[in-house]
Scaffold this motif. Structure first.
Motif, PDB file in Angstrom:
ATOM      1  N   ALA A  14      19.490 -10.947 -11.645  1.00 57.74           N
ATOM      2  CA  ALA A  14      19.687 -11.295 -10.316  1.00 57.74           C
ATOM      3  C   ALA A  14      18.510 -12.175  -9.815  1.00 57.74           C
ATOM      4  O   ALA A  14      18.337 -12.700  -8.881  1.00 57.74           O
ATOM      5  N   ALA A  15      17.527 -12.405 -10.729  1.00 58.55           N
ATOM      6  CA  ALA A  15      16.198 -12.861 -10.222  1.00 58.55           C
ATOM      7  C   ALA A  15      16.299 -14.452  -9.970  1.00 58.55           C
ATOM      8  O   ALA A  15      15.480 -14.917  -9.043  1.00 58.55           O
ATOM      9  N   ASN A  16      17.232 -15.081 -10.511  1.00 50.42           N
ATOM     10  CA  ASN A  16      17.339 -16.617 -10.291  1.00 50.42           C
ATOM     11  C   ASN A  16      18.282 -16.854  -9.003  1.00 50.42           C
ATOM     12  O   ASN A  16      18.383 -18.012  -8.595  1.00 50.42           O
ATOM     13  N   LEU A  17      18.935 -15.757  -8.276  1.00 50.05           N
ATOM     14  CA  LEU A  17      19.524 -16.122  -7.108  1.00 50.05           C
ATOM     15  C   LEU A  17      18.703 -16.563  -6.240  1.00 50.05           C
ATOM     16  O   LEU A  17      17.395 -16.408  -6.313  1.00 50.05           O
ATOM     17  N   LEU A  18      19.039 -17.565  -5.161  1.00 53.17           N
ATOM     18  CA  LEU A  18      18.147 -18.017  -4.150  1.00 53.17           C
ATOM     19  C   LEU A  18      18.365 -17.469  -2.681  1.00 53.17           C
ATOM     20  O   LEU A  18      19.432 -17.006  -2.134  1.00 53.17           O
ATOM     21  N   VAL A  19      17.135 -16.914  -2.141  1.00 52.33           N
ATOM     22  CA  VAL A  19      17.107 -16.563  -0.777  1.00 52.33           C
ATOM     23  C   VAL A  19      16.763 -17.284   0.234  1.00 52.33           C
ATOM     24  O   VAL A  19      15.462 -18.025   0.018  1.00 52.33           O
ATOM     25  N   SER A  20      17.287 -17.363   1.494  1.00 54.83           N
ATOM     26  CA  SER A  20      16.654 -17.792   2.687  1.00 54.83           C
ATOM     27  C   SER A  20      16.661 -17.068   3.696  1.00 54.83           C
ATOM     28  O   SER A  20      17.552 -16.182   3.896  1.00 54.83           O
ATOM     29  N   GLY A  21      15.716 -17.102   4.618  1.00 58.67           N
ATOM     30  CA  GLY A  21      15.913 -16.361   5.827  1.00 58.67           C
ATOM     31  C   GLY A  21      14.574 -15.990   6.397  1.00 58.67           C
ATOM     32  O   GLY A  21      13.724 -16.281   5.785  1.00 58.67           O
ATOM     33  N   VAL A  22      14.637 -15.307   7.456  1.00 62.45           N
ATOM     34  CA  VAL A  22      13.289 -14.766   8.088  1.00 62.45           C
ATOM     35  C   VAL A  22      13.616 -13.215   8.358  1.00 62.45           C
ATOM     36  O   VAL A  22      14.626 -12.783   8.530  1.00 62.45           O
ATOM     37  N   PHE A  23      12.595 -12.386   7.808  1.00 62.03           N
ATOM     38  CA  PHE A  23      12.741 -11.105   7.614  1.00 62.03           C
ATOM     39  C   PHE A  23      11.641 -10.278   8.202  1.00 62.03           C
ATOM     40  O   PHE A  23      10.399 -10.741   8.031  1.00 62.03           O
ATOM     41  N   PRO A  24      11.869  -9.275   8.867  1.00 61.94           N
ATOM     42  CA  PRO A  24      10.778  -8.660   9.737  1.00 61.94           C
ATOM     43  C   PRO A  24      10.223  -7.876   8.491  1.00 61.94           C
ATOM     44  O   PRO A  24      10.838  -7.021   7.655  1.00 61.94           O
ATOM     45  N   LEU A  25       8.819  -7.614   8.358  1.00 59.69           N
ATOM     46  CA  LEU A  25       8.193  -6.845   7.394  1.00 59.69           C
ATOM     47  C   LEU A  25       8.216  -5.216   7.569  1.00 59.69           C
ATOM     48  O   LEU A  25       7.693  -4.588   6.963  1.00 59.69           O
ATOM     49  N   LYS A  26       8.111  -4.950   8.960  1.00 57.93           N
ATOM     50  CA  LYS A  26       8.263  -3.705   9.298  1.00 57.93           C
ATOM     51  C   LYS A  26       8.901  -2.671   8.641  1.00 57.93           C
ATOM     52  O   LYS A  26       8.795  -1.441   8.241  1.00 57.93           O
ATOM     53  N   ASP A  27      10.205  -2.990   8.296  1.00 58.02           N
ATOM     54  CA  ASP A  27      11.112  -2.205   7.665  1.00 58.02           C
ATOM     55  C   ASP A  27      11.854  -2.863   6.425  1.00 58.02           C
ATOM     56  O   ASP A  27      12.953  -3.652   6.623  1.00 58.02           O
ATOM     57  N   THR A  28      11.078  -2.604   5.265  1.00 58.05           N
ATOM     58  CA  THR A  28      11.488  -3.219   4.033  1.00 58.05           C
ATOM     59  C   THR A  28      13.063  -2.853   3.661  1.00 58.05           C
ATOM     60  O   THR A  28      13.607  -3.467   2.992  1.00 58.05           O
ATOM     61  N   ASP A  29      13.463  -1.645   3.912  1.00 58.82           N
ATOM     62  CA  ASP A  29      14.424  -1.126   3.675  1.00 58.82           C
ATOM     63  C   ASP A  29      15.661  -1.760   4.148  1.00 58.82           C
ATOM     64  O   ASP A  29      16.792  -2.193   3.561  1.00 58.82           O
ATOM     65  N   SER A  30      15.618  -2.225   5.559  1.00 59.64           N
ATOM     66  CA  SER A  30      16.697  -3.176   6.197  1.00 59.64           C
ATOM     67  C   SER A  30      16.663  -4.589   5.676  1.00 59.64           C
ATOM     68  O   SER A  30      17.543  -5.400   5.573  1.00 59.64           O
ATOM     69  N   VAL A  31      15.290  -5.121   5.071  1.00 61.52           N
ATOM     70  CA  VAL A  31      15.181  -6.444   4.469  1.00 61.52           C
ATOM     71  C   VAL A  31      16.391  -6.255   3.097  1.00 61.52           C
ATOM     72  O   VAL A  31      17.008  -6.993   3.040  1.00 61.52           O
ATOM     73  N   LEU A  32      16.125  -5.187   2.428  1.00 54.19           N
ATOM     74  CA  LEU A  32      16.858  -5.013   1.246  1.00 54.19           C
ATOM     75  C   LEU A  32      18.496  -4.810   1.470  1.00 54.19           C
ATOM     76  O   LEU A  32      19.161  -5.602   0.867  1.00 54.19           O
ATOM     77  N   ALA A  33      18.821  -4.299   2.630  1.00 58.21           N
ATOM     78  CA  ALA A  33      20.200  -4.246   3.001  1.00 58.21           C
ATOM     79  C   ALA A  33      20.711  -5.393   3.496  1.00 58.21           C
ATOM     80  O   ALA A  33      21.820  -5.625   2.984  1.00 58.21           O
ATOM     81  N   SER A  34      19.804  -6.146   4.144  1.00 58.82           N
ATOM     82  CA  SER A  34      20.345  -7.306   4.432  1.00 58.82           C
ATOM     83  C   SER A  34      20.459  -8.547   3.282  1.00 58.82           C
ATOM     84  O   SER A  34      21.346  -9.424   3.448  1.00 58.82           O
ATOM     85  N   LEU A  35      19.657  -8.370   2.394  1.00 54.95           N
ATOM     86  CA  LEU A  35      19.955  -9.172   0.988  1.00 54.95           C
ATOM     87  C   LEU A  35      21.454  -8.965   0.755  1.00 54.95           C
ATOM     88  O   LEU A  35      22.007  -9.552   0.000  1.00 54.95           O
ATOM     89  N   THR A  36      22.087  -7.582   0.718  1.00 58.40           N
ATOM     90  CA  THR A  36      23.221  -7.481   0.116  1.00 58.40           C
ATOM     91  C   THR A  36      24.386  -7.901   0.751  1.00 58.40           C
ATOM     92  O   THR A  36      25.485  -8.254   0.374  1.00 58.40           O
TER      93      THR A  36
END
Lengths: 341, 168
Positions: free
Chosen positions: A299-321
Motif C-alpha cells: 500500500a506504500a505507493n498509494l498517494l495521500v492528500s488532505g489536512v489531518f489533525p494530529l491530536k487524534d491519529t486513530d481518526s486520521v487512520l480511520a479517514s484514510l480508509t
C-alpha cells in the motif's frame, strides 16, 4: 574501569538472595559455585575431566542439583528466540549499529563502557530536560527575551541564557523558533544559537525550524537566515537563507532544498499532505503516535492528500480508509498496520 | 489490629497525604502529560503489593524512588520494543515472525533484558555470544577487543546476575 568489571564477592553477597521458580532462595555460596561451573563448561575449553568434576559436584548435594536445574530452566527460555534478534535488540554490536540506536551525545558514555544501551536512549535523557513534550504533544513557550518556541512531538530542549549568549540545546525532536530582538538594555545583542548533536545554528533575525534526526540535523528557514557551524568543520560556516532547507552532519552538508510550508503545519496541530506516498505519510504520522504503526509495502505507493489533525491519529487512520483502498488492522491498541484491501 | 488492617491503614494515609504531591512531582518530570496520573496509580499499586510498607521513613523520597523506577522501566521497555522492531525490519521477508509469535518474542526479550539488568554492554554481549552462539571465550575476546581473562570476568558477572541475582 578495571575495578568496575572485577567481581567483588562482597558486592555479590550484598545482592538480594536468588530464588528458584519454586520460590525458595539459593545459598549464596551454591549460587556462586553453580555460576563458576557454567562459565567453565561453556568456555569452549572445558575438558572431560572438568565435566566429570562438574557431575560430581552436581550430585554431591541436592541443593547443587536444584541450582543447576534452575540454570537449565532459564536457559530454555534464553534459547527459545532467534539468536540474531536477541543480540541485535539487547546487545547490539556497538560499532556497527551505534548510529541506529543512540545519539551522538551518548557515544561518550558507550565508549567508556558504562551502562546499558537502552538506558542511554533519548527518552531517558529527554526526561531530565528543561522543556519536553510527549508523543503527539505540541507545546508553545515564550522565553524571557520574547523568543517564541513551539516544540513538536517527543522533543526536549535545554534553555541556557547567559550575559553573552542565548543558547538552546536541542536534545531530541523538533522545534519551531521565532526569535525576538534582544532586550534593548543589553549592551551587545546577544547571539541566539541552537546547538544540536551535529553543530550550532546561529539565528540572524529569523523564523526557522530545526529537527534532530538520527545522525544529522535538519534546518528549514522561513524568514531571515541562519548560519550553521558543523562541529567537525568549524571553518566551513554555511548560511541558509529564507525559503531554503538543509540537513547537515558533524562534518558535511546535504544539498539545499526549498523550505516546505506544509512541513510546519504541525505548529498548528495539523499534518498536510499533497499527493504524498502513503508509506512516507505513515512514517510522518508515526512520530505523533504511541506504539507501532506499520504500512504494508503493497500500500506504500498509494498517494495521500488532505489536512489531518494530529491530536487524534486513530481518526486520521480511520479517514484514510474512506479515501484509499486500505484497511487498518489493530493487533492491539498500540500496534496498527495499514494494509491494502 | 491485624497486619492486613495496619497495611491498609498505612497505605490509605500515604495515599491521602501524598497522592497529589506525587502527581505534581511526576507532572513536573514528565511535562504536561496525562501519564502522570497513571504512573502515580501504578506507584501506589506497586507499594501495596510490596511488603516493605512498614519501614517507610521518608514517604515522599520513597514515593519518588518507586515512581522514578516505574518511569525508567517504562522508557526502557519502549526502547527495547523499538530496537526489536528495528531488528525485525532488517530480517529477510521469509524469516519475519507471525504477529502472535512476535508478541511472545518481545515479551521474552523484555524478560531476558531484566535478567541482564545493569550489566555493562560488553558483559551482556559476551554472555549472549557464549550462550546463544556458542562462541569460545577466545573468539569473544577477539570480537569485543578485550583479553580472554576479561571475557571470563564478564561471564562470571553476567552468569551470576542472570541466574542468581534477580530479586523477585
Amino acid at each position: 574501569m578495571a575495578s568496575k568489571n572485577t567481581i567483588s564477592s562482597a558486592a555479590m553477597l550484598k545482592q538480594a538472595p536468588a530464588f528458584a521458580e519454586d520460590g525458595l532462595p539459593f545459598n549464596t555460596h551454591v549460587a556462586q559455585q553453580a555460576s563458576e561451573w557454567l562459565v567453565l563448561l561453556i568456555s569452549g575449553t572445558a575438558t572431560d575431566e572438568d565435566r566429570h568434576a562438574w557431575e560430581q559436584w552436581r550430585n554431591a548435594d541436592p541443593e547443587h542439583g536444584r541450582a543447576w536445574r534452575h540454570i537449565e530452566n532459564i536457559n530454555q527460555r534464553l534459547h527459545g528466540i532467534p539468536t540474531d534478534i536477541v543480540l541485535k535488540t539487547l546487545a547490539p554490536n556497538a560499532l556497527r549499529n551505534r548510529r541506529r540506536f543512540i545519539k551522538a551525545l551518548t557515544v561518550v558514555l558507550l565508549a567508556s563502557g558504562t551502562g546499558l544501551l537502552v538506558r542511554q536512549e533519548t527518552p531517558w535523557r529527554a526526561w531530565t530536560a528543561d522543556y519536553r513534550t510527549g508523543t503527539g504533544e505540541q507545546r508553545k513557550l515564550t522565553l524571557i527575551d520574547g523568543t517564541l518556541i513551539v516544540l513538536n512531538t517527543t522533543s526536549a530542549i535545554d534553555v541556557d541564557y547567559s550575559d553573552t549568549l542565548r543558547l538552546i540545546q536541542l536534545r531530541t525532536g523538533e522545534m519551531f523558533i521565532t526569535t525576538a530582538q534582544d532586550k534593548p538594555t543589553a549592551t551587545l545583542m546577544r547571539p541566539f544559537v541552537v546547538e544540536t548533536a551535529e553543530g550550532t545554528v546561529r539565528a540572524l533575525g529569523t523564523r526557522f525550524v530545526i529537527r534532530q534526526e538520527d545522525d544529522r540535523s535538519h534546518v528549514a528557514v522561513y524568514e531571515g537566515a541562519v548560519e550553521i557551524t558543523p562541529f567537525d568543520a568549524r571553518d566551513q560556516k554555511i548560511v541558509v537563507p529564507a525559503g531554503q532547507a538543509l540537513s547537515f552532519t558533524r562534518h558535511t552538508r546535504d544539498t539545499f532544498l526549498p523550505a516546505d510550508e506544509n512541513a510546519i503545519a504541525w505548529t498548528d496541530g495539523m499534518i498536510v499532505a499533497e499527493k504524498i506516498r502513503l508509506g512516507d505519510f505513515i512514517d510522518s504520522l508515526r512520530r505523533y503516535r504511541n506504539g507501532y504503526l506499520i504500512c504494508d509495502p503493497a500500500a506504500a505507493n498509494l498517494l495521500v492528500s488532505g489536512v489531518f489533525p494530529l491530536k487524534d491519529t486513530d481518526s486520521v487512520l480511520a479517514s484514510l480508509t474512506d479515501s484509499l483502498p486500505v484497511s487498518i488492522h489493530y493487533r492491539t491498541r498500540f500496534w496498527a498496520t495499514v494494509v491494502h484491501k | 489490629m491485624t497486619t492486613a488492617d495496619t497495611m491498609s491503614h498505612e497505605i490509605e494515609s500515604l495515599y491521602s497525604s501524598h497522592h497529589s504531591w506525587l502527581c505534581g512531582w511526576l507532572r513536573k518530570k514528565l511535562g504536561a502529560h496525562c501519564d502522570a496520573v497513571d504512573f502515580a496509580h501504578d506507584t501506589f499499586l506497586r507499594i501495596l503489593t510490596s511488603r516493605d510498607l512498614f519501614c517507610i521513613r521518608e514517604p515522599r523520597a520513597y514515593l519518588a524512588t518507586v515512581a522514578g523506577g516505574l518511569v525508567a522501566h517504562h522508557y526502557r521497555r519502549r526502547a527495547i520494543e523499538k530496537a526489536y522492531l528495528d531488528a525485525l525490519t532488517n530480517l529477510p521477508e521469509p524469516e519475519t515472525p507471525s504477529p502472535e509469535y512476535s508478541a511472545i518474542l518481545l515479551e521474552t526479550l523484555i524478560e531476558i533484558d531484566q535478567l541482564l539488568d545493569n550489566l555493562p554492554l560488553k558483559a551482556r554481549r559476551a554472555f549472549l555470544l557464549a550462550q546463544l552462539e556458542g562462541l569460545t571465550y577466545a573468539e569473544i575476546a577477539q570480537q569485543l577487543g578485550v583479553s580472554v581473562s576479561m571475557v571470563k570476568q564478564y561471564m562470571l558477572r553476567a552468569t551470576h546476575q542472570c541466574y542468581f541475582s534477580r530479586s523477585l
